[in-house]
Design a protein around this motif. Structure first.
Motif, short mmCIF file in Angstrom:
data_model
loop_
_atom_site.label_atom_id
_atom_site.label_comp_id
_atom_site.label_asym_id
_atom_site.label_seq_id
_atom_site.Cartn_x
_atom_site.Cartn_y
_atom_site.Cartn_z
N ILE A 418 -5.52 3.20 6.83
CA ILE A 418 -5.37 2.45 5.57
C ILE A 418 -4.07 1.63 5.54
CG2 ILE A 418 -4.28 4.38 4.33
CD1 ILE A 418 -6.01 3.53 1.86
N ASP A 419 -4.16 0.48 4.94
CA ASP A 419 -3.00 -0.36 4.70
C ASP A 419 -2.09 0.38 3.70
OD1 ASP A 419 -1.44 -2.33 3.19
OD2 ASP A 419 -2.55 -3.81 4.35
N PRO A 420 -0.78 0.47 3.99
CA PRO A 420 0.10 1.25 3.10
C PRO A 420 0.06 0.75 1.65
CG PRO A 420 1.29 0.52 5.07
CD PRO A 420 -0.07 -0.06 5.16
N ALA A 421 -0.05 -0.57 1.47
CA ALA A 421 -0.05 -1.11 0.10
C ALA A 421 -1.31 -0.65 -0.65
CB ALA A 421 0.01 -2.63 0.15
N VAL A 422 -2.43 -0.58 0.06
CA VAL A 422 -3.69 -0.15 -0.58
C VAL A 422 -3.61 1.34 -0.90
CG1 VAL A 422 -6.20 -0.04 -0.33
CG2 VAL A 422 -4.95 -1.95 0.65
N LEU A 423 -3.03 2.09 0.03
CA LEU A 423 -2.86 3.53 -0.22
C LEU A 423 -2.01 3.73 -1.49
CD1 LEU A 423 -3.19 6.49 0.67
CD2 LEU A 423 -1.20 6.21 2.16
N ASP A 424 -0.92 3.00 -1.57
CA ASP A 424 -0.05 3.12 -2.75
C ASP A 424 -0.77 2.76 -4.03
OD1 ASP A 424 2.01 4.07 -1.28
OD2 ASP A 424 3.12 2.18 -1.16
N ARG A 425 -1.59 1.70 -3.95
CA ARG A 425 -2.31 1.28 -5.16
C ARG A 425 -3.25 2.40 -5.63
NH1 ARG A 425 -4.46 -3.78 -2.99
NH2 ARG A 425 -6.45 -3.19 -3.88
N GLY A 426 -3.94 3.01 -4.67
CA GLY A 426 -4.86 4.10 -5.02
C GLY A 426 -4.10 5.29 -5.60
N LEU A 427 -2.98 5.61 -4.98
CA LEU A 427 -2.20 6.76 -5.46
C LEU A 427 -1.65 6.50 -6.86
CD1 LEU A 427 -0.34 7.82 -2.17
CD2 LEU A 427 -2.43 8.79 -3.17
N ASP A 428 -1.32 5.23 -7.12
CA ASP A 428 -0.81 4.87 -8.45
C ASP A 428 -1.86 5.10 -9.53
OD1 ASP A 428 1.78 4.22 -8.63
OD2 ASP A 428 1.52 2.11 -8.03
N VAL A 429 -3.10 4.76 -9.20
CA VAL A 429 -4.19 4.99 -10.17
C VAL A 429 -4.26 6.49 -10.48
CG1 VAL A 429 -6.70 4.94 -10.50
CG2 VAL A 429 -5.54 2.98 -9.45
N LEU A 430 -4.12 7.31 -9.44
CA LEU A 430 -4.21 8.75 -9.65
C LEU A 430 -3.03 9.27 -10.46
CD1 LEU A 430 -5.55 9.69 -6.15
CD2 LEU A 430 -6.74 10.04 -8.31
N ARG A 431 -1.84 8.74 -10.17
CA ARG A 431 -0.65 9.12 -10.95
C ARG A 431 -0.90 8.90 -12.43
NH1 ARG A 431 2.26 6.32 -7.03
NH2 ARG A 431 3.34 7.84 -5.75
N GLN A 432 -1.36 7.68 -12.74
CA GLN A 432 -1.60 7.35 -14.15
C GLN A 432 -2.73 8.20 -14.72
OE1 GLN A 432 -2.36 3.17 -13.86
NE2 GLN A 432 -0.34 2.82 -12.96
N GLY A 433 -3.76 8.39 -13.90
CA GLY A 433 -4.90 9.17 -14.36
C GLY A 433 -4.50 10.61 -14.66
N LEU A 434 -3.65 11.17 -13.82
CA LEU A 434 -3.24 12.55 -14.04
C LEU A 434 -2.46 12.68 -15.33
CD1 LEU A 434 -2.40 13.54 -10.38
CD2 LEU A 434 -3.96 14.78 -11.90
N ARG A 435 -1.66 11.68 -15.63
CA ARG A 435 -0.92 11.69 -16.89
C ARG A 435 -1.91 11.63 -18.05
NH1 ARG A 435 2.37 7.15 -15.40
NH2 ARG A 435 3.35 8.06 -13.59
N SER A 436 -2.94 10.86 -17.85
CA SER A 436 -3.90 10.61 -18.93
C SER A 436 -4.82 11.82 -19.19
CB SER A 436 -4.70 9.36 -18.58
OG SER A 436 -5.91 9.37 -19.22
N VAL A 437 -5.23 12.50 -18.13
CA VAL A 437 -6.21 13.59 -18.37
C VAL A 437 -5.52 14.94 -18.49
CG1 VAL A 437 -7.98 12.34 -17.10
CG2 VAL A 437 -6.73 14.15 -15.94
#
Ligand SMILES: Cc1ncc(COP(=O)(O)O)c(C=O)c1O
Length: 437
Positions: A418-437
């Motif tokens: 995986i491209d590091p930038a894409v990996l980071d983008r995906g992990l960011d979604v999870l970071r925010q999602g974890l805060r949200s749920v």
């Protein structure tokens, strides 16, 4: 945050023209992933999937571990395209072909010899469960015994033999599987905590009144993936090897999901320094999502007679071509440098989650990470929170699958490339999602 409300701002909602009608009308109710990820996918590249309605998704599911080299990997694709253009054999039963010779040569040079593994290879039917069936049948034939030992939380496939060594009750019921001479032993770790599986097995085997015969084989995943991402400890695997050897029981390592580099090494069992008697491989073996399954076993276990375990689709020629290219990728320093960097990124993300405290638990190895939302307060809300996180991610263009006994674990399987930038983008979604749920 109200998820439904927030979705409206993501630009990822299905467009009105998304048409699921023919699938719903004609395809059986058995369909699964399309329900969780309602989109009609058209193209895919690297770690991204593109739906026909214009939405883009980062893929942290990767065909349940089938696309370790990403979608349409250019290096592999070029080989497959050249082979097709040259009218290479598309189907060849189990005849000798150039594609098979090239693969066996590359696999021996890249994977087996550097690890000192003197295995023979058997190509089975196309999917993982076919490899498991062959492995169990061989173990029974070779030992003349019928019993098997499997572990709670195990997943080995959906045909009758492999279901018999799979723990999930719902799956077993659907297959009408009863005992089939399988003894289940708790895995080293699980939702109910750690267990002395080796001590328990030792007791069963040494007590003449245990009610358990010496089995033909013990089948084990070096990292339970469907069961909830539980990696086996190196000491535990070594003790299991020692015990099976001492009792003359074959040790089968199911590397179908955890193998082919997912753990950071080609075989997940490598970290324990053991040599299994039998190994099953499938999923990412072809490196391109083309079906290819294989059983490896010690030379002296090759008790098959010609045609004793046969089938029309054994050794897909295109998959051989792709798998040969995947072996070449495996020899490239640049591939390993990127893999090491991605593992490092994922580990830092994991450390960040661990540092936050709370009731979330992380587990994994290499490029496999499980985020367990189930162990927390005991309120039983884990599966619900995991489902909400999955939905949150999907609405923002990230595909993650759930696993664990009740779907309480969010499983991340990004491509190894995986491209590091894409990996980071995906992990960011999870970071925010974890805060949200
Ligand atoms: C460890 C393991 N073994 C066997 C299988 C069965 O493979 P398949 O679904 O290709 O039959 C799977 C599938 O997820 C798996 O994870």
């Amino acid at each position: 945050m109200d998820i439904a409300e927030d979705t409206a701002t993501t630009g990822q909602e299905p467009l009105p023209e998304t048409d699921f009608k023919i699938f719903e009308e004609l395809e059986s109710e058995v369909r699964l992933y399309c329900r969780t990820f309602p989109a009609v996918f058209e193209r895919a590249k690297g770690a991204e999937l593109f739906a026909e309605d214009g939405r883009t998704f980062i893929d942290f599911f990767c065909g349940a571990g089938t696309l370790n080299y990403g979608h349409n990997n250019d290096f592999i694709k070029a080989r497959v395209a050249d082979y097709l253009a040259a009218d290479g054999l598309a189907h060849g039963l189990d005849m000798y072909t150039v594609a098979k010779r090239d693969f066996l040569t590359a696999f021996a040079e890249t994977v087996l010899r550097p690890r000192g593994l003197d295995y023979k290879a058997q190509f089975t039917g196309p999917t993982g469960t076919d490899a498991v069936e062959a492995a169990l049948k061989l173990a029974r034939k070779r030992t003349g015994r019928s019993g098997l030992v499997a572990f709670t939380g195990a997943y080995h496939g959906m045909s009758r033999g492999s279901l018999a060594v799979t723990g999930n009750r719902r799956a077993r019921r659907a297959g009408g599987v009863a005992g089939q001479d399988v003894t289940f032993v708790p895995y080293e770790d699980g939702p109910q905590g750690g267990f002395d599986s080796i001590g328990f097995l030792e007791r069963l085997l040494t007590d003449p009144s245990s009610g358990v015969e010496v089995p033909a084989a013990v089948i084990v995943e070096p990292m339970q993936m469907e069961g909830g991402v539980y990696p086996a400890g190196a000491d535990w695997l070594r003790a299991l090897r020692e015990l099976t050897e001492r009792h003359g029981i074959l040790l089968i390592l199911d590397e179908i999901q955890a193998g082919c580099g997912r753990s950071g090494r080609f075989f997940c069992f490598e970290h324990a320094g053991i040599t299994p008697d039998v190994v099953t491989l499938s999923k990412s073996l072809s490196g391109y999502g083309l079906p290819l399954s294989m059983v490896l076993f010690k030379r002296e276990l090759d008790v098959w007679e010609p045609g004793e375990h046969t089938g029309t689709f054994r050794g897909n020629q295109l998959a051989f071509v792709a798998a040969t290219a995947a072996c070449e990728l495996w020899r490239q320093d640049t591939f390993h440098a990127r893999l090491a960097a991605s593992i490092d990124r994922l580990e830092r993300f994991r450390a960040e989650l661990d540092a936050q405290g709370g009731d979330l638990v992380t587990r994994g190895s290499g490029m496999a990470l499980g985020i367990d939302l189930g162990s927390g307060s005991g309120s039983g809300s884990g599966p619900l929170r995991a489902e909400r996180l999955q939905q949150y991610a999907f609405d923002r263009g990230l595909i993650v699958e759930l696993c664990g006994r009740r779907g309480e674990v969010v499983k991340l399987l990004p491509p190894l490339t995986i491209d590091p930038a894409v990996l980071d983008r995906g992990l960011d979604v999870l970071r925010q999602g974890l805060r949200s749920v």
